[in-house]
Design a protein around this motif. Structure first.
Motif, PDB file in Angstrom:
ATOM      1  N   SER A   1      -5.658   5.818  -4.869  1.00 29.52           N
ATOM      2  CA  SER A   1      -5.879   4.343  -4.537  1.00 29.52           C
ATOM      3  C   SER A   1      -5.156   3.812  -6.198  1.00 29.52           C
ATOM      4  N   HIS A   2      -5.385   4.544  -7.108  1.00 25.20           N
ATOM      5  CA  HIS A   2      -5.212   4.063  -8.685  1.00 25.20           C
ATOM      6  C   HIS A   2      -3.724   4.130  -8.680  1.00 25.20           C
ATOM      7  N   VAL A   3      -2.860   5.178  -8.074  1.00 24.63           N
ATOM      8  CA  VAL A   3      -1.609   5.160  -8.302  1.00 24.63           C
ATOM      9  C   VAL A   3      -0.773   3.981  -7.637  1.00 24.63           C
ATOM     10  N   PHE A   4      -1.320   3.615  -6.323  1.00 21.93           N
ATOM     11  CA  PHE A   4      -0.671   2.617  -5.423  1.00 21.93           C
ATOM     12  C   PHE A   4      -1.040   1.152  -6.077  1.00 21.93           C
ATOM     13  N   TRP A   5      -2.382   1.237  -6.434  1.00 19.20           N
ATOM     14  CA  TRP A   5      -2.780  -0.097  -7.130  1.00 19.20           C
ATOM     15  C   TRP A   5      -1.585  -0.405  -8.327  1.00 19.20           C
TER      16      TRP A   5
ATOM     17  N   ALA B   1       6.018  -4.103   1.097  1.00 16.77           N
ATOM     18  CA  ALA B   1       5.471  -2.968   0.388  1.00 16.77           C
ATOM     19  C   ALA B   1       4.272  -3.319  -0.774  1.00 16.77           C
ATOM     20  N   THR B   2       4.628  -4.413  -1.177  1.00 12.23           N
ATOM     21  CA  THR B   2       3.467  -4.640  -2.079  1.00 12.23           C
ATOM     22  C   THR B   2       2.159  -5.013  -1.424  1.00 12.23           C
ATOM     23  N   ALA B   3       2.351  -5.557  -0.504  1.00 15.81           N
ATOM     24  CA  ALA B   3       0.990  -5.992   0.431  1.00 15.81           C
ATOM     25  C   ALA B   3       0.445  -4.697   0.684  1.00 15.81           C
ATOM     26  N   ALA B   4       1.151  -3.677   1.153  1.00 12.64           N
ATOM     27  CA  ALA B   4       0.606  -2.187   1.867  1.00 12.64           C
ATOM     28  C   ALA B   4       0.046  -1.683   0.598  1.00 12.64           C
ATOM     29  N   GLU B   5       0.597  -1.939  -0.545  1.00 11.33           N
ATOM     30  CA  GLU B   5       0.085  -0.970  -1.659  1.00 11.33           C
ATOM     31  C   GLU B   5      -1.108  -1.648  -2.033  1.00 11.33           C
ATOM     32  N   ILE B   6      -1.289  -2.740  -2.038  1.00  9.80           N
ATOM     33  CA  ILE B   6      -2.663  -3.742  -2.568  1.00  9.80           C
ATOM     34  C   ILE B   6      -3.609  -3.387  -1.615  1.00  9.80           C
ATOM     35  N   THR B   7      -3.331  -3.632  -0.311  1.00  5.53           N
ATOM     36  CA  THR B   7      -4.417  -3.323   0.698  1.00  5.53           C
ATOM     37  C   THR B   7      -4.876  -1.951   0.994  1.00  5.53           C
ATOM     38  N   GLY B   8      -3.908  -1.147   1.062  1.00  2.00           N
ATOM     39  CA  GLY B   8      -4.175   0.379   1.336  1.00  2.00           C
ATOM     40  C   GLY B   8      -4.994   0.794  -0.002  1.00  2.00           C
ATOM     41  N   SER B   9      -4.623   0.418  -1.260  1.00  2.00           N
ATOM     42  CA  SER B   9      -5.312   0.899  -2.483  1.00  2.00           C
ATOM     43  C   SER B   9      -6.799   0.101  -2.426  1.00  2.00           C
ATOM     44  N   VAL B  10      -7.017  -0.812  -2.058  1.00  2.00           N
ATOM     45  CA  VAL B  10      -8.249  -1.625  -2.238  1.00  2.00           C
ATOM     46  C   VAL B  10      -9.207  -0.741  -1.073  1.00  2.00           C
ATOM     47  N   LEU B  11      -8.542  -0.675   0.209  1.00  2.00           N
ATOM     48  CA  LEU B  11      -9.336  -0.117   1.163  1.00  2.00           C
ATOM     49  C   LEU B  11      -9.915   1.406   0.764  1.00  2.00           C
ATOM     50  N   LEU B  12      -8.887   2.032   0.178  1.00  2.00           N
ATOM     51  CA  LEU B  12      -9.406   3.514  -0.234  1.00  2.00           C
ATOM     52  C   LEU B  12     -10.463   3.340  -1.314  1.00  2.00           C
ATOM     53  N   PHE B  13     -10.246   2.465  -2.190  1.00  2.00           N
ATOM     54  CA  PHE B  13     -11.241   2.321  -3.323  1.00  2.00           C
ATOM     55  C   PHE B  13     -12.481   2.097  -2.728  1.00  2.00           C
ATOM     56  N   LEU B  14     -12.631   1.103  -1.819  1.00  2.00           N
ATOM     57  CA  LEU B  14     -13.886   0.862  -1.331  1.00  2.00           C
ATOM     58  C   LEU B  14     -14.508   1.921  -0.343  1.00  2.00           C
ATOM     59  N   GLY B  15     -13.504   2.684   0.103  1.00  2.00           N
ATOM     60  CA  GLY B  15     -13.831   3.395   1.115  1.00  2.00           C
ATOM     61  C   GLY B  15     -14.321   2.758   2.512  1.00  2.00           C
ATOM     62  N   LEU B  16     -13.358   1.597   2.709  1.00  2.00           N
ATOM     63  CA  LEU B  16     -13.722   0.559   3.875  1.00  2.00           C
ATOM     64  C   LEU B  16     -12.570   0.785   4.882  1.00  2.00           C
TER      65      LEU B  16
END
Length: 158
Positions: free
Chosen positions: A43-47, A82-97
């Motif tokens: 998540s850090h990489v993509f954030w 691409a930016t939206a996917a990176e933000i959304t994906g990294s937040v979801l992974l960080f939270l585990g949601l």
């Protein structure tokens, strides 16, 4: 001439037993810690990638238009997607949601980068994909909102 001492079977068993115990020590690490580390790392990489894009949006648009050469999609659409996917994906992974969904989204991003943008960086992309596949196939683990939600839903059904 000095003779080399022979090891009795109990000595060898002792050394072999010690060796086996030592190499099995990492198996005591809870798998949920491995899942957490994978989620946080990727998540850090993509954030960071998304933050770089947002920090200089005109440069991002220029890169998508002139360097990345994505087929079938206009750069003015590809950059925000691409930016939206990176933000959304990294937040979801960080939270585990909805972490499997986040992992799947980011696997899509990695696939596009690998196939169309930087195919020569396959080793780095394989590393990213490995962490994402771990989350996709095994879930987010105990230290996640997915786990909390699952426990809450299963408790309410009883």
């Amino acid at each position: 001439m000095t003779a080399i001492p022979e090891y009795s079977s109990s000595n060898a068993g002792g050394l072999v037993g010690l060796y086996r115990r030592v190499i099995k020590l990492p198996e005591r690490i809870p798998f949920s810690l491995v899942q957490l580390a994978a989620r946080l790392a990727i998540s850090h990489v993509f954030w960071q990638s998304a933050q770089t894009k947002l920090a200089s949006w005109p440069v991002t648009l220029q890169l998508f238009a002139n360097e990345y050469n994505l087929p079938f999609i206009d750069p003015s659409i590809a950059a925000p997607l691409a930016t939206a996917a990176e933000i959304t994906g990294s937040v979801l992974l960080f939270l585990g949601l909805f972490s499997r969904l986040g992992a799947l989204m980011l696997l899509g991003v990695v696939s596009v980068i690998q196939i169309f943008v930087f195919p020569e960086n396959w080793a780095e992309h394989l590393l990213w994909a490995s962490l994402l596949l771990l989350v996709l196939t095994r879930g987010a683990g105990v230290f996640s909102l997915d786990y909390v939600a699952e426990r809450s839903f299963s408790a309410s059904r009883k």
